[in-house]
Design a protein around this motif. Structure first.
Motif, PDB file in Angstrom:
ATOM      1  N   LEU A  32      -1.062  38.825-103.698  1.00 64.07           N
ATOM      2  CA  LEU A  32      -0.793  37.867-102.627  1.00 64.07           C
ATOM      3  C   LEU A  32       0.285  36.851-103.004  1.00 64.07           C
ATOM      4  O   LEU A  32       0.347  36.377-104.137  1.00 64.07           O
ATOM      5  CB  LEU A  32      -2.069  37.120-102.244  1.00 64.07           C
ATOM      6  CG  LEU A  32      -3.237  37.983-101.760  1.00 64.07           C
ATOM      7  CD1 LEU A  32      -4.429  37.111-101.440  1.00 64.07           C
ATOM      8  CD2 LEU A  32      -2.834  38.808-100.543  1.00 64.07           C
ATOM      9  N   THR A  33       1.118  36.499-102.021  1.00 65.17           N
ATOM     10  CA  THR A  33       2.155  35.487-102.203  1.00 65.17           C
ATOM     11  C   THR A  33       1.693  34.176-101.566  1.00 65.17           C
ATOM     12  O   THR A  33       0.647  34.111-100.907  1.00 65.17           O
ATOM     13  CB  THR A  33       3.463  35.925-101.539  1.00 65.17           C
ATOM     14  OG1 THR A  33       3.266  35.986-100.107  1.00 65.17           O
ATOM     15  CG2 THR A  33       3.905  37.295-102.049  1.00 65.17           C
ATOM     16  N   PHE A  34       2.491  33.124-101.735  1.00 60.48           N
ATOM     17  CA  PHE A  34       2.184  31.838-101.105  1.00 60.48           C
ATOM     18  C   PHE A  34       2.071  31.995 -99.597  1.00 60.48           C
ATOM     19  O   PHE A  34       1.164  31.421 -98.965  1.00 60.48           O
ATOM     20  CB  PHE A  34       3.276  30.820-101.438  1.00 60.48           C
ATOM     21  CG  PHE A  34       3.280  29.622-100.524  1.00 60.48           C
ATOM     22  CD1 PHE A  34       2.337  28.621-100.665  1.00 60.48           C
ATOM     23  CD2 PHE A  34       4.220  29.515 -99.498  1.00 60.48           C
ATOM     24  CE1 PHE A  34       2.322  27.535 -99.813  1.00 60.48           C
ATOM     25  CE2 PHE A  34       4.220  28.428 -98.644  1.00 60.48           C
ATOM     26  CZ  PHE A  34       3.267  27.438 -98.796  1.00 60.48           C
ATOM     27  N   TRP A  35       2.971  32.764 -98.990  1.00 64.55           N
ATOM     28  CA  TRP A  35       2.962  32.939 -97.536  1.00 64.55           C
ATOM     29  C   TRP A  35       1.715  33.684 -97.071  1.00 64.55           C
ATOM     30  O   TRP A  35       1.166  33.394 -96.004  1.00 64.55           O
ATOM     31  CB  TRP A  35       4.227  33.649 -97.072  1.00 64.55           C
ATOM     32  CG  TRP A  35       5.437  32.782 -97.240  1.00 64.55           C
ATOM     33  CD1 TRP A  35       6.414  32.879 -98.180  1.00 64.55           C
ATOM     34  CD2 TRP A  35       5.767  31.631 -96.448  1.00 64.55           C
ATOM     35  NE1 TRP A  35       7.331  31.875 -98.038  1.00 64.55           N
ATOM     36  CE2 TRP A  35       6.974  31.095 -96.981  1.00 64.55           C
ATOM     37  CE3 TRP A  35       5.182  30.997 -95.352  1.00 64.55           C
ATOM     38  CZ2 TRP A  35       7.583  29.962 -96.440  1.00 64.55           C
ATOM     39  CZ3 TRP A  35       5.786  29.871 -94.824  1.00 64.55           C
ATOM     40  CH2 TRP A  35       6.969  29.371 -95.364  1.00 64.55           C
ATOM     41  N   ASP A  36       1.246  34.643 -97.884  1.00 59.28           N
ATOM     42  CA  ASP A  36      -0.003  35.330 -97.561  1.00 59.28           C
ATOM     43  C   ASP A  36      -1.157  34.339 -97.553  1.00 59.28           C
ATOM     44  O   ASP A  36      -2.020  34.371 -96.672  1.00 59.28           O
ATOM     45  CB  ASP A  36      -0.286  36.435 -98.582  1.00 59.28           C
ATOM     46  CG  ASP A  36       0.667  37.612 -98.460  1.00 59.28           C
ATOM     47  OD1 ASP A  36       1.093  37.901 -97.335  1.00 59.28           O
ATOM     48  OD2 ASP A  36       0.980  38.220 -99.498  1.00 59.28           O
ATOM     49  N   LEU A  37      -1.176  33.449 -98.549  1.00 62.22           N
ATOM     50  CA  LEU A  37      -2.237  32.446 -98.635  1.00 62.22           C
ATOM     51  C   LEU A  37      -2.176  31.464 -97.466  1.00 62.22           C
ATOM     52  O   LEU A  37      -3.211  31.093 -96.893  1.00 62.22           O
ATOM     53  CB  LEU A  37      -2.126  31.677 -99.952  1.00 62.22           C
ATOM     54  CG  LEU A  37      -2.356  32.465-101.240  1.00 62.22           C
ATOM     55  CD1 LEU A  37      -2.110  31.569-102.447  1.00 62.22           C
ATOM     56  CD2 LEU A  37      -3.767  33.033-101.282  1.00 62.22           C
ATOM     57  N   LEU A  38      -0.965  31.046 -97.116  1.00 60.88           N
ATOM     58  CA  LEU A  38      -0.792  30.106 -96.007  1.00 60.88           C
ATOM     59  C   LEU A  38      -1.298  30.721 -94.708  1.00 60.88           C
ATOM     60  O   LEU A  38      -2.046  30.083 -93.945  1.00 60.88           O
ATOM     61  CB  LEU A  38       0.680  29.718 -95.872  1.00 60.88           C
ATOM     62  CG  LEU A  38       1.031  28.789 -94.702  1.00 60.88           C
ATOM     63  CD1 LEU A  38       0.292  27.467 -94.822  1.00 60.88           C
ATOM     64  CD2 LEU A  38       2.544  28.561 -94.634  1.00 60.88           C
ATOM     65  N   ILE A  39      -0.913  31.956 -94.448  1.00 55.56           N
ATOM     66  CA  ILE A  39      -1.346  32.634 -93.223  1.00 55.56           C
ATOM     67  C   ILE A  39      -2.854  32.866 -93.249  1.00 55.56           C
ATOM     68  O   ILE A  39      -3.539  32.711 -92.229  1.00 55.56           O
ATOM     69  CB  ILE A  39      -0.587  33.965 -93.060  1.00 55.56           C
ATOM     70  CG1 ILE A  39       0.897  33.678 -92.772  1.00 55.56           C
ATOM     71  CG2 ILE A  39      -1.182  34.801 -91.929  1.00 55.56           C
ATOM     72  CD1 ILE A  39       1.780  34.905 -92.772  1.00 55.56           C
ATOM     73  N   TYR A  40      -3.381  33.224 -94.425  1.00 52.58           N
ATOM     74  CA  TYR A  40      -4.827  33.419 -94.584  1.00 52.58           C
ATOM     75  C   TYR A  40      -5.576  32.143 -94.192  1.00 52.58           C
ATOM     76  O   TYR A  40      -6.550  32.180 -93.432  1.00 52.58           O
ATOM     77  CB  TYR A  40      -5.117  33.792 -96.037  1.00 52.58           C
ATOM     78  CG  TYR A  40      -6.587  33.997 -96.376  1.00 52.58           C
ATOM     79  CD1 TYR A  40      -7.148  35.259 -96.307  1.00 52.58           C
ATOM     80  CD2 TYR A  40      -7.383  32.936 -96.793  1.00 52.58           C
ATOM     81  CE1 TYR A  40      -8.481  35.469 -96.642  1.00 52.58           C
ATOM     82  CE2 TYR A  40      -8.714  33.122 -97.122  1.00 52.58           C
ATOM     83  CZ  TYR A  40      -9.254  34.390 -97.050  1.00 52.58           C
ATOM     84  OH  TYR A  40     -10.577  34.580 -97.379  1.00 52.58           O
ATOM     85  N   GLY A  41      -5.099  30.994 -94.705  1.00 58.47           N
ATOM     86  CA  GLY A  41      -5.735  29.732 -94.377  1.00 58.47           C
ATOM     87  C   GLY A  41      -5.632  29.392 -92.902  1.00 58.47           C
ATOM     88  O   GLY A  41      -6.587  28.895 -92.295  1.00 58.47           O
TER      89      GLY A  41
END
Length: 453
Positions: A23-32
């Motif tokens: 996972l990348t930062f953008w994946d985490l942001l979208i996940y949140g």
């Protein structure tokens, strides 16, 4: 594949990396963002509006500020301990093993019940549109879809998240645009005012904080980002940043949409039914088509998007606690092909069916339990930051490691005090069960083998 701990010489014991780092930062942001649901106020608008005396934008603003300080604490602990488990792992290492268990037990109350709450709300909305289909059928369909996606892997979940969040943002944009046009035309007596943010004639801090204790349900998903620490490419660096950015982004969207809705329907006491108040506003603003679009969007975003990431988060907390022998070790099983905690995922699916049936007509009670678990665990998180950095590490950074977590503790504590009595009654029963279980573990001498500072 069994989870094992591998000790590095002269260092704290480390866990063997079993979950796939992808996972990348953008994946985490979208996940949140998906976990918090950008259109979450659609489903609870009436309760928050009436509870805050119409100052619904203020309730969401206060909720966002309180959660940002909590996100700061998550950032500090994720940097120190980039492992799965969320507040369970942080309190365990920040304070001690027993406190970590209690914090984990409390967050379980949130995560175990929240998928069932989401399925129940979504199924109820669709049941109203298609009464011929039994509610349990919708629940099983949602659970089956989410379970398959989560077992397939976090990368697959991340791809699904991107599609879902785009659709939610499109629907939100449609409502806001149509709503602004309706306000400009003075539909339903609408006029531009700051009353949704502050209305002197109706202001009461205790009442507003009571509404915040309801609105905070919309923010709870941001902490789910921390459960993915062992599946993030750059580990701790992205966790804290993603938590804060997700809160700021979604919090701003909450404030905008509720402000627009409040202007369209200024008489917050006159809803036919608070549970469907937002859809009533949507119909006034744009007609029947907008009403049904918002109903369908709520059902799918809560039933698929939000519950999808909720199931992913709780399966990783179960994985982490089972790996430490605090729960049955079978929950620490990792899928040999997809590298996901698949047993925990399946267990949550089964529990969701059971809880949904048990609470079918008690959505309010279920949401109260969820809030108690989350807010209580956040209090332990703030204490963990102070204890670990100030006492154990003798940190001199008083802003990051003392002042910010104290502010966060005070805000969350004030919201916790304003939880409804039913929430506290059910929550303390759950806490009591956890304490008894912990005592049993101690008596059975189930040592985790993990030596903590």
């Amino acid at each position: 594949m069994e989870a094992r701990k591998v000790a590095a010489p002269a260092q704290k014991p480390l866990y063997k990396q079993e979950l796939k780092r992808s996972l990348t930062f953008w994946d985490l942001l979208i996940y949140g963002m998906v976990f918090m649901v950008p259109i979450a106020p659609f489903g609870i608008y009436g309760s928050v509006a009436q509870g805050s005396n119409g100052m619904i934008a203020l309730a969401y603003l206060i909720g966002m500020v309180g959660m940002i300080f909590t996100a700061f604490s998550y950032a500090r602990m994720s940097e120190a301990f980039p492992i799965a488990g969320s507040v369970y792992s942080y309190a365990q290492r920040g304070i001690n093993d027993s406190v970590g268990f209690i914090a984990g037990w409390l967050i379980l109350l949130d995560y175990i019940f929240v998928p069932a709450l989401l399925y129940l709300v979504s199924a109820s909305a669709l049941h109203d549109m298609a009464p011929g289909v039994p509610l349990i059928v919708w629940v099983i369909i949602f659970i089956a879809i989410n379970t398959v996606i989560n077992i397939r892997g976090i990368e697959f979940t991340a791809r699904a998240n991107k599609i879902i969040v785009i659709l939610e943002l499109i629907i939100l944009a449609i409502f806001v645009i149509v709503g602004i046009v309706a306000i400009a035309k003075g539909v339903n007596g609408a006029e531009v005012t700051i009353k949704p943010l502050y209305d002197k004639s109706h202001f009461s801090m205790s009442m507003v904080m009571g509404a915040v204790s309801i609105a905070v349900l919309s923010f709870l998903g941001f902490d789910g980002i921390s459960t993915l620490a062992e599946e993030t490419k750059d580990g701790s660096k992205s966790i804290g940043k993603a938590c804060i950015y997700a809160l700021l982004t979604v919090g701003a969207l909450f404030i905008i949409q509720t402000w627009v809705a409040a202007l369209i329907w200024p008489d917050f006491k006159s809803f036919d039914n608070p549970d469907v108040a937002f859809y009533q506003i949507a119909e006034v603003a744009g007609g029947t088509w907008l009403k049904y679009v918002t109903i369908l969007a709520t059902a799918l975003s809560w039933g698929i998007a939000n519950s999808l990431v909720a199931q992913a988060a709780i399966s990783r907390i179960l994985f982490s606690m089972a790996r430490d022998r605090k729960l049955p070790q079978i929950l620490a099983k990792v899928h040999p092909k997809y590298q996901t905690p698949y047993i925990g995922t399946i267990v949550i699916a089964i529990l969701s069916v059971i809880v949904t049936v048990a609470f079918e007509s008690q959505i309010g009670a279920l949401s109260s339990v969820v809030n108690f678990g989350a807010l209580s665990s956040f209090l332990f998180l703030h204490l963990s930051v102070i204890n670990y950095f100030m006492r154990k590490k003798q940190s001199k950074d008083y802003v990051k490691h003392l002042i910010l977590p104290i502010i966060g503790f005070i805000i969350i504590g004030y919201v916790w005090i304003n939880l409804d009595p039913l929430s506290k009654q059910l929550g303390f029963i759950w806490l009591g069960i956890g304490i008894v279980y912990l005592i049993v573990l101690k008596l059975m001498k189930k040592d985790t083998g993990l030596k903590l500072d």
